[in-house]
Write an enzyme that holds these catalytic residues in place. Structure first.
Site, PDB file in Angstrom:
ATOM      1  N   SER A  15       0.779  -1.073  -0.115  1.00  0.00           N
ATOM      2  CA  SER A  15      -0.163  -0.001   0.043  1.00  0.00           C
ATOM      3  C   SER A  15       0.888   1.207   0.042  1.00  0.00           C
ATOM      4  O   SER A  15       1.842   1.380  -0.909  1.00  0.00           O
ATOM      5  CB  SER A  15      -0.824  -0.202   1.162  1.00  0.00           C
ATOM      6  OG  SER A  15      -2.115   0.859   0.953  1.00  0.00           O
ATOM      7  N   HIS A  67      -7.773  -5.525   1.059  1.00  0.00           N
ATOM      8  CA  HIS A  67      -6.558  -4.923   1.154  1.00  0.00           C
ATOM      9  C   HIS A  67      -5.737  -5.543   2.201  1.00  0.00           C
ATOM     10  O   HIS A  67      -6.101  -5.150   3.326  1.00  0.00           O
ATOM     11  CB  HIS A  67      -7.024  -3.364   1.271  1.00  0.00           C
ATOM     12  CG  HIS A  67      -5.707  -2.588   1.397  1.00  0.00           C
ATOM     13  ND1 HIS A  67      -5.248  -2.257   0.365  1.00  0.00           N
ATOM     14  CD2 HIS A  67      -5.185  -1.838   2.451  1.00  0.00           C
ATOM     15  CE1 HIS A  67      -4.160  -1.284   0.482  1.00  0.00           C
ATOM     16  NE2 HIS A  67      -4.097  -0.936   1.611  1.00  0.00           N
TER      17      HIS A  67
HETATM   18  C1  GTR Z   1      -5.399   4.169   2.729  1.00  0.00           C
HETATM   19  C2  GTR Z   1      -4.819   5.108   1.544  1.00  0.00           C
HETATM   20  C3  GTR Z   1      -4.390   4.325   0.229  1.00  0.00           C
HETATM   21  C4  GTR Z   1      -3.094   3.344   0.819  1.00  0.00           C
HETATM   22  C5  GTR Z   1      -3.857   2.768   2.393  1.00  0.00           C
HETATM   23  C6  GTR Z   1      -2.546   1.788   3.092  1.00  0.00           C
HETATM   24  O1  GTR Z   1      -5.927   4.934   3.483  1.00  0.00           O
HETATM   25  O2  GTR Z   1      -5.936   5.777   0.948  1.00  0.00           O
HETATM   26  O3  GTR Z   1      -3.680   5.189  -0.441  1.00  0.00           O
HETATM   27  O4  GTR Z   1      -2.094   3.710   1.185  1.00  0.00           O
HETATM   28  O5  GTR Z   1      -4.188   3.594   3.084  1.00  0.00           O
HETATM   29  O6  GTR Z   1      -1.373   2.262   3.179  1.00  0.00           O
HETATM   30  O7  GTR Z   1      -3.009   0.912   3.554  1.00  0.00           O
END
Ligand code: GTR
Length: 385
Positions: A220, A364
Site C-alpha cells: 500500500s 486490502h
Molecule cells: C489508505 C490510502 C491508500 C493506501 C492505504 C494503506 O488509507 O488511501 O492510498 O496507502 O491507506 O497504506 O494501507
C-alpha cells in the site's frame, strides 16, 4: 493511445471510466521517438525521473556526510537455530544533523556463502516484524522466507519519516531542511524510499547478503514508496508492490469511481507527496506522467504487483493496465512478459514473466499467499526454478 474500457473488462463500474489518453512513454519531451536502450537511458529515463520528482514524489537527495552501522543485537541461532538475527542501527549524518534507522535482519543458517534478501518497508505496526518471533505475522513471514533460502529484513517507516502530517519532518528531512520549503521537495514517501537506499548501503557491507539479489517489498503506502525507491536506486534487483493503488501502481487517468483519487490522497495524506502534486487534485489528465511510467523506470528489473478482489479503492484493473503499458520499455531490453492482455482471474498468479501479477481473493492486505508468490517469482528469476 486512447483507451475505452467497457463493462466486459471486469468490474461493474468499468462503464463509468472515462476515455483517457496516456502520455507516451517512448517519446521524449521534444517529441522524438525512443527506439534504442541508449536513447531511453540517456534521455527519456532521466527526463521521466525528473518529472516524477517535480510533480509527485519530490527530489531524492543523495549526499550525506557520514553513515555508520552498529549491531545492537545479534543472535546467531535464532528461530531454533535456522536463522541468524542481526539488529542494525544505521546512522546517517549531514551538517551535524542525524537520522537513525533500525534494521531487523534474519539470514538463513543454511551453509550458503550469502543469501538473496527481501527488504520490507514496514508501514504497519512494529509487532509485524518482531525480532523475538513471539509475534508471528503474515505481513512479514520471516520463517517462510528463511525456509525458502532467503534472508528477510525490515525497517519501520517512522524511523525515516513519521506517517503524520504534523511530524513527518522528524527524520530524514532533518538532514535536508531545504526540501521542506521547495515545491518539489521530498516528503514522507520520498523519505521512506531514501531510507530503503541506506539499508542498501548497509547490505553492501554485510557478507551474508547477496547484494545483487535484494528484493524491495512494500504494501500500500509502503508499496508506493518501494516503486519510487527502486525507480531512483537501480541497485534494487526486484520490486514487490502490494495493493499500492493510487500514486503507486494504479493509473491516475483511469479515474475509476470506487478508487482513491489524487484529491483524496492529497487531502488525507498531505505529507506524502510534494506540494506541486496538489495542483493535480482534479486534473489527472494534466499530469505529464502516469504510473505506467513509474514501473517503466524500474525496467529491465523484474516487478511484481498485486491487487485484492475487494480492494477497489486501489483499482485492480488500473494497476494491471499500468504494468501492461510498461511492457514497452521492457521490450526495448528484449524482455518479453507473460502478462495476458486482460487481467487474470483471481488467485491466478503470473510468475514466469519479467512483470508479474496476481489479484488475490480478499481484502486490502499482504498475506502469506502474496509472499508465497513473491518467493516463486524470485526463485524463477534468480534460479530458474
Ligand atoms: C489508505 C490510502 C491508500 C493506501 C492505504 C494503506 O488509507 O488511501 O492510498 O496507502 O491507506 O497504506 O494501507
Amino acid at each position: 493511445m486512447l483507451f475505452v474500457l467497457t463493462k466486459s473488462y471486469g468490474q461493474n463500474d468499468e462503464a463509468d471510466v472515462p476515455p483517457y489518453t496516456l502520455p507516451e512513454i517512448l517519446k521524449t519531451a521534444d517529441g522524438k521517438p525512443v527506439k534504442k536502450i541508449t536513447e531511453w537511458e540517456k534521455k527519456r529515463r532521466p527526463e521521466l525521473l525528473t518529472l516524477f520528482e517535480d510533480n509527485i514524489y519530490g527530489q531524492m537527495p543523495k549526499s550525506y556526510d557520514h553513515i555508520s552501522y552498529k549491531i545492537t543485537n545479534e543472535i546467531a541461532n535464532a528461530m531454533n537455530g535456522k536463522a541468524h538475527l542481526k539488529e542494525v542501527l544505521i546512522t546517517v549524518e549531514k551538517d551535524n544533523k542525524m537520522v537513525a534507522i533500525n534494521l531487523i535482519l534474519f539470514t538463513p543458517n543454511n551453509g550458503k556463502k550469502n543469501s538473496p534478501v527481501f527488504l520490507l518497508i514496514n508501514n504497519r505496526g512494529k509487532e509485524n516484524t518482531d525480532p523475538t518471533r513471539k509475534t508471528i505475522s503474515e505481513f512479514w513471514p520471516a520463517e517462510m522466507a528463511i525456509d525458502s533460502g532467503y534472508a528477510i529484513a525490515a525497517f519501520h517507516v517512522s524511523d525515516a519519516a513519521p506517517d503524520n502530517k504534523d511530524t513527518y519532518q522528524k527524520g530524514v528531512l532533518q538532514l535536508y531542511p531545504e526540501q521542506l520549503t521547495a515545491d518539489n521537495g521530498m516528503k514522507a514517501i520520498g523519505a521512506w524510499g531514501w531510507a530503503a537506499s541506506r539499508v542498501m548501503d548497509y547490505f553492501k557491507t554485510d557478507a551474508a547478503i547477496d547484494f545483487d539479489k535484494v528484493n524491495l517489498v512494500g504494501h500500500s503506502r509502503g508499496g508506493k514508496a518501494a516503486l519510487w525507491a527502486a525507480a531512483q536506486d537501480q541497485r534494487f534487483a526486484m520490486v514487490f508492490s502490494s495493493c499500492s493503488g493510487n500514486t503507486g501502481a494504479a493509473l491516475a487517468r483511469r479515474q475509476y469511481k470506487p478508487a482513491e483519487t489524487i484529491r483524496a490522497i492529497n487531502t488525507t495524506f498531505p505529507h506524502w507527496f510534494n506540494n506541486n502534486y496538489k495542483q493535480y487534485n482534479d486534473k489527472a489528465n494534466a499530469l505529464p506522467v502516469d504510473q505506467h511510467m513509474l514501473i517503466s523506470l524500474i525496467a529491465p528489473r523484474p516487478v511484481y504487483t498485486t491487487s485484492a478482489t475487494k480492494d477497489l479503492w486501489a483499482d485492480p484493473v488500473g494497476s494491471y493496465q499500468s504494468i501492461i503499458e510498461s511492457q514497452k520499455v521492457y521490450a526495448l531490453y528484449g524482455k518479453k512478459s507473460a502478462l495476458t492482455p486482460t487481467p487474470p482471474p483471481p488467485n491466478t498468479p503470473i510468475i514466469h514473466s519479467v512483470l508479474g501479477y496476481h489479484n488475490r481473493e480478499g481484502i486490502h492486505n499482504m498475506t502469506a499467499y502474496d509472499w508465497g508468490n513473491f518467493i516463486r517469482f524470485a526463485n524463477f528469476h534468480y534460479f530458474r526454478r
